[in-house]
Design a protein around this motif. Structure first.
Motif, PDB file in Angstrom:
ATOM      1  N   ILE A 123       0.882  -1.241  -0.137  1.00  0.00           N
ATOM      2  CA  ILE A 123      -0.076   0.038  -0.023  1.00  0.00           C
ATOM      3  C   ILE A 123       0.809   1.400  -0.018  1.00  0.00           C
ATOM      4  CG2 ILE A 123      -1.908   1.475   1.431  1.00  0.00           C
ATOM      5  CD1 ILE A 123      -2.619  -1.626   2.653  1.00  0.00           C
ATOM      6  N   LEU A 124       0.747   2.063  -0.987  1.00  0.00           N
ATOM      7  CA  LEU A 124       1.383   3.441  -0.983  1.00  0.00           C
ATOM      8  C   LEU A 124       0.560   4.547  -0.539  1.00  0.00           C
ATOM      9  CD1 LEU A 124       3.046   3.043  -4.535  1.00  0.00           C
ATOM     10  CD2 LEU A 124       3.976   2.464  -2.416  1.00  0.00           C
ATOM     11  N   ASP A 125       1.119   5.007   0.787  1.00  0.00           N
ATOM     12  CA  ASP A 125       0.269   5.922   1.366  1.00  0.00           C
ATOM     13  C   ASP A 125       1.381   6.989   1.723  1.00  0.00           C
ATOM     14  OD1 ASP A 125      -1.330   7.535   2.922  1.00  0.00           O
ATOM     15  OD2 ASP A 125      -1.095   6.342   4.760  1.00  0.00           O
ATOM     16  N   VAL A 126       1.210   8.280   1.020  1.00  0.00           N
ATOM     17  CA  VAL A 126       2.194   9.514   1.161  1.00  0.00           C
ATOM     18  C   VAL A 126       2.097   9.844   2.521  1.00  0.00           C
ATOM     19  CG1 VAL A 126       2.977  11.803   0.285  1.00  0.00           C
ATOM     20  CG2 VAL A 126       2.334   9.759  -1.374  1.00  0.00           C
ATOM     21  N   LYS A 127       2.983   9.895   3.250  1.00  0.00           N
ATOM     22  CA  LYS A 127       2.874  10.431   4.718  1.00  0.00           C
ATOM     23  C   LYS A 127       3.903  11.301   5.141  1.00  0.00           C
ATOM     24  CE  LYS A 127       0.779   7.716   8.697  1.00  0.00           C
ATOM     25  NZ  LYS A 127       0.591   6.677   9.061  1.00  0.00           N
ATOM     26  N   HIS A 128       5.173  11.184   4.662  1.00  0.00           N
ATOM     27  CA  HIS A 128       6.457  11.959   5.042  1.00  0.00           C
ATOM     28  C   HIS A 128       6.934  12.993   4.316  1.00  0.00           C
ATOM     29  CE1 HIS A 128       6.068   8.811   8.126  1.00  0.00           C
ATOM     30  NE2 HIS A 128       6.518   7.739   7.416  1.00  0.00           N
ATOM     31  N   SER A 129       7.343  14.084   4.715  1.00  0.00           N
ATOM     32  CA  SER A 129       8.030  15.112   4.169  1.00  0.00           C
ATOM     33  C   SER A 129       9.447  14.711   3.863  1.00  0.00           C
ATOM     34  CB  SER A 129       7.834  16.446   4.674  1.00  0.00           C
ATOM     35  OG  SER A 129       8.390  16.611   6.014  1.00  0.00           O
ATOM     36  N   ILE A 130      10.273  15.590   3.057  1.00  0.00           N
ATOM     37  CA  ILE A 130      11.675  15.691   2.850  1.00  0.00           C
ATOM     38  C   ILE A 130      12.116  16.890   3.132  1.00  0.00           C
ATOM     39  CG2 ILE A 130      13.563  14.862   1.277  1.00  0.00           C
ATOM     40  CD1 ILE A 130      11.576  12.588   2.133  1.00  0.00           C
ATOM     41  N   PRO A 131      13.425  17.312   3.971  1.00  0.00           N
ATOM     42  CA  PRO A 131      14.016  16.046   4.682  1.00  0.00           C
ATOM     43  C   PRO A 131      13.134  15.763   5.918  1.00  0.00           C
ATOM     44  CG  PRO A 131      14.866  18.286   4.955  1.00  0.00           C
ATOM     45  CD  PRO A 131      13.841  18.717   3.875  1.00  0.00           C
ATOM     46  N   SER A 132      13.618  14.769   6.437  1.00  0.00           N
ATOM     47  CA  SER A 132      13.120  14.208   7.570  1.00  0.00           C
ATOM     48  C   SER A 132      13.895  13.109   8.097  1.00  0.00           C
ATOM     49  CB  SER A 132      11.724  13.545   7.546  1.00  0.00           C
ATOM     50  OG  SER A 132      11.457  12.689   6.277  1.00  0.00           O
ATOM     51  N   SER A 133      13.410  12.509   9.431  1.00  0.00           N
ATOM     52  CA  SER A 133      14.403  11.320  10.035  1.00  0.00           C
ATOM     53  C   SER A 133      13.454  10.439  10.522  1.00  0.00           C
ATOM     54  CB  SER A 133      15.201  11.860  11.150  1.00  0.00           C
ATOM     55  OG  SER A 133      14.430  11.690  12.403  1.00  0.00           O
ATOM     56  N   THR A 134      13.990   9.166  10.894  1.00  0.00           N
ATOM     57  CA  THR A 134      13.217   8.003  11.416  1.00  0.00           C
ATOM     58  C   THR A 134      12.333   8.484  12.699  1.00  0.00           C
ATOM     59  OG1 THR A 134      14.971   6.515  10.618  1.00  0.00           O
ATOM     60  CG2 THR A 134      13.496   5.818  12.175  1.00  0.00           C
ATOM     61  N   LEU A 135      12.936   9.354  13.326  1.00  0.00           N
ATOM     62  CA  LEU A 135      12.346   9.753  14.718  1.00  0.00           C
ATOM     63  C   LEU A 135      11.111  10.504  14.289  1.00  0.00           C
ATOM     64  CD1 LEU A 135      15.414  10.110  17.163  1.00  0.00           C
ATOM     65  CD2 LEU A 135      14.133   8.086  16.519  1.00  0.00           C
ATOM     66  N   ASP A 136      10.980  11.303  13.261  1.00  0.00           N
ATOM     67  CA  ASP A 136      10.117  12.198  13.001  1.00  0.00           C
ATOM     68  C   ASP A 136       8.792  11.330  12.618  1.00  0.00           C
ATOM     69  OD1 ASP A 136      11.530  14.456  13.265  1.00  0.00           O
ATOM     70  OD2 ASP A 136      12.281  14.385  10.971  1.00  0.00           O
ATOM     71  N   TYR A 137       9.018  10.139  12.496  1.00  0.00           N
ATOM     72  CA  TYR A 137       7.869   9.181  11.890  1.00  0.00           C
ATOM     73  C   TYR A 137       7.294   8.442  12.994  1.00  0.00           C
ATOM     74  CZ  TYR A 137      10.715   9.593   7.489  1.00  0.00           C
ATOM     75  OH  TYR A 137      11.337  10.165   6.368  1.00  0.00           O
ATOM     76  N   LEU A 138       7.754   8.708  14.108  1.00  0.00           N
ATOM     77  CA  LEU A 138       7.238   7.831  15.437  1.00  0.00           C
ATOM     78  C   LEU A 138       6.712   8.623  16.307  1.00  0.00           C
ATOM     79  CD1 LEU A 138      10.507   5.689  16.179  1.00  0.00           C
ATOM     80  CD2 LEU A 138       8.718   4.791  15.089  1.00  0.00           C
ATOM     81  N   PRO A 139       5.574   8.027  17.074  1.00  0.00           N
ATOM     82  CA  PRO A 139       4.935   8.812  17.828  1.00  0.00           C
ATOM     83  C   PRO A 139       5.859   8.954  19.207  1.00  0.00           C
ATOM     84  CG  PRO A 139       3.668   6.754  17.125  1.00  0.00           C
ATOM     85  CD  PRO A 139       4.855   6.540  16.616  1.00  0.00           C
ATOM     86  N   GLU A 140       5.563  10.064  19.841  1.00  0.00           N
ATOM     87  CA  GLU A 140       6.393  10.287  20.808  1.00  0.00           C
ATOM     88  C   GLU A 140       6.736   9.341  21.708  1.00  0.00           C
ATOM     89  OE1 GLU A 140       8.944  12.882  22.705  1.00  0.00           O
ATOM     90  OE2 GLU A 140       7.854  13.332  20.951  1.00  0.00           O
ATOM     91  N   GLU A 141       5.694   8.661  22.062  1.00  0.00           N
ATOM     92  CA  GLU A 141       5.813   7.430  23.270  1.00  0.00           C
ATOM     93  C   GLU A 141       6.743   6.305  22.736  1.00  0.00           C
ATOM     94  OE1 GLU A 141       1.896   7.056  21.105  1.00  0.00           O
ATOM     95  OE2 GLU A 141       2.910   8.605  21.857  1.00  0.00           O
ATOM     96  N   GLU A 142       6.938   6.083  21.420  1.00  0.00           N
ATOM     97  CA  GLU A 142       7.682   5.036  20.884  1.00  0.00           C
ATOM     98  C   GLU A 142       9.164   5.370  20.871  1.00  0.00           C
ATOM     99  OE1 GLU A 142       5.802   3.330  17.536  1.00  0.00           O
ATOM    100  OE2 GLU A 142       3.824   3.201  18.465  1.00  0.00           O
ATOM    101  N   ILE A 143       9.461   6.766  20.578  1.00  0.00           N
ATOM    102  CA  ILE A 143      10.791   6.932  20.395  1.00  0.00           C
ATOM    103  C   ILE A 143      12.052   6.271  21.258  1.00  0.00           C
ATOM    104  CG2 ILE A 143      12.564   8.833  20.365  1.00  0.00           C
ATOM    105  CD1 ILE A 143      10.240  10.601  19.118  1.00  0.00           C
ATOM    106  N   GLN A 144      11.605   6.470  22.735  1.00  0.00           N
ATOM    107  CA  GLN A 144      12.866   5.984  23.718  1.00  0.00           C
ATOM    108  C   GLN A 144      12.774   4.190  23.242  1.00  0.00           C
ATOM    109  OE1 GLN A 144      14.756   8.091  25.323  1.00  0.00           O
ATOM    110  NE2 GLN A 144      15.941   6.089  25.427  1.00  0.00           N
ATOM    111  N   GLU A 145      11.549   3.646  23.366  1.00  0.00           N
ATOM    112  CA  GLU A 145      11.720   2.315  23.139  1.00  0.00           C
ATOM    113  C   GLU A 145      12.622   1.980  21.821  1.00  0.00           C
ATOM    114  OE1 GLU A 145       8.597  -1.473  22.266  1.00  0.00           O
ATOM    115  OE2 GLU A 145       7.827   0.472  22.695  1.00  0.00           O
ATOM    116  N   TYR A 146      12.365   2.585  20.636  1.00  0.00           N
ATOM    117  CA  TYR A 146      13.091   2.445  19.526  1.00  0.00           C
ATOM    118  C   TYR A 146      14.605   2.462  19.644  1.00  0.00           C
ATOM    119  CZ  TYR A 146      14.281   2.716  14.421  1.00  0.00           C
ATOM    120  OH  TYR A 146      14.730   2.853  13.146  1.00  0.00           O
TER     121      TYR A 146
END
Length: 259
Positions: free
Chosen positions: A178-201
């Motif tokens: 499924i191709l779902d346009v969601k992110h802008s450029i430039p960006s990083s992996t952490l920009d794509y994660l919910p705040e509560e998941e960043i530390q776990e990542y």
């Protein structure tokens, strides 16, 4: 956070897990390289055109930049080049050292950040090889500037990097077709994660990756004193849905202009 330290640990983990880009070349490949039958990749599937290199690389000083894993450096050393490989991951460099010991090659390994090549003299290298890896730094322009400093005039830079279109889609959905346009450029992996998941990542020692613009990737090389002399595109080899629509990796050959 210190993304260099994070990515260093993450790549050490990838070596332990045996991921694709940590798997060293075989002794058979090295023997063929010693006979002049050699080739390397800087993207995913396609080999770098042989005519991107001088007819002979024997004795040439080559820097394999952010290129640990026992893949490019041993092949080039077996073909007769004087090879140095640098990488942020100690375990990736150990892969090169293992191949060198196994097959009787001389390869110098240096652990370090691709944005800081202060270990190397100005104008020292004839060729710099940079496979897809600058997605692990937040700014690629310092990489091009440092390469320009350590490479000789008319030296060759062969680099692989991602087409930024790869990053605009939701990665999990894209893997499901499924191709779902969601992110802008430039960006990083952490920009794509919910705040509560960043530390776990972060705690799970995953890589932090950065989506760079083509302006920084290509014009960045030009601004650093290079002229683009070769170009090709590559993909995942048909394993991802995006392969049906566009190539998501780019390789360039650039030559440093005389000042």
């Amino acid at each position: 956070m210190d993304t260099t330290k994070q990515n260093s640990k993450a790549w050490d983990k990838k070596v332990e897990e045996g991921s694709r880009y940590t798997q060293s070349v075989s002794s058979e490949t090295i023997e063929k390289s010693k006979l002049g039958q050699w080739g390397i990749t800087v993207t995913t599937e396609k080999s770098v055109p042989r005519n991107w290199f001088p007819e002979s690389i024997k004795g040439l000083k080559i820097l394999c930049l952010a290129s640990g894993g026992g893949q490019q450096a041993p092949v080039l050393a077996a073909a007769g080049a004087d090879v140095t490989v640098t990488d942020i991951s100690k375990k990736q460099l150990e892969q090169d050292e293992k191949v060198a010991k196994r097959d009787g090659l001389h390869i110098k390994t240096v652990q370090g950040d691709m944005r800081d090549l202060s270990n190397f003299e100005d104008g020292f290298f004839d060729i710099v090889i940079n496979p897809v890896s600058n997605l692990f730094v937040n700014d690629v322009r310092p990489v091009w500037n440092e390469v320009s400093r350590v490479i000789k005039d008319e030296g060759i830079l062969i680099a692989g990097f991602t087409n930024p279109l790869l990053w605009i889609f939701d990665d999990n959905l894209e893997r499901e077709g499924i191709l779902d346009v969601k992110h802008s450029i430039p960006s990083s992996t952490l920009d794509y994660l919910p705040e509560e998941e960043i530390q776990e990542y972060i705690n799970s020692n995953q890589t932090i990756e950065y989506a760079h613009t083509l302006d920084d990737q290509i014009q960045g090389q030009i601004d650093a004193g290079f002229v683009i002399a070769g170009f090709y595109e590559d993909d995942f080899g048909g394993t991802r849905i995006l392969d049906k629509y566009i190539k998501t990796f780019i390789a360039t050959k650039a030559i440093k202009l005389k000042v």
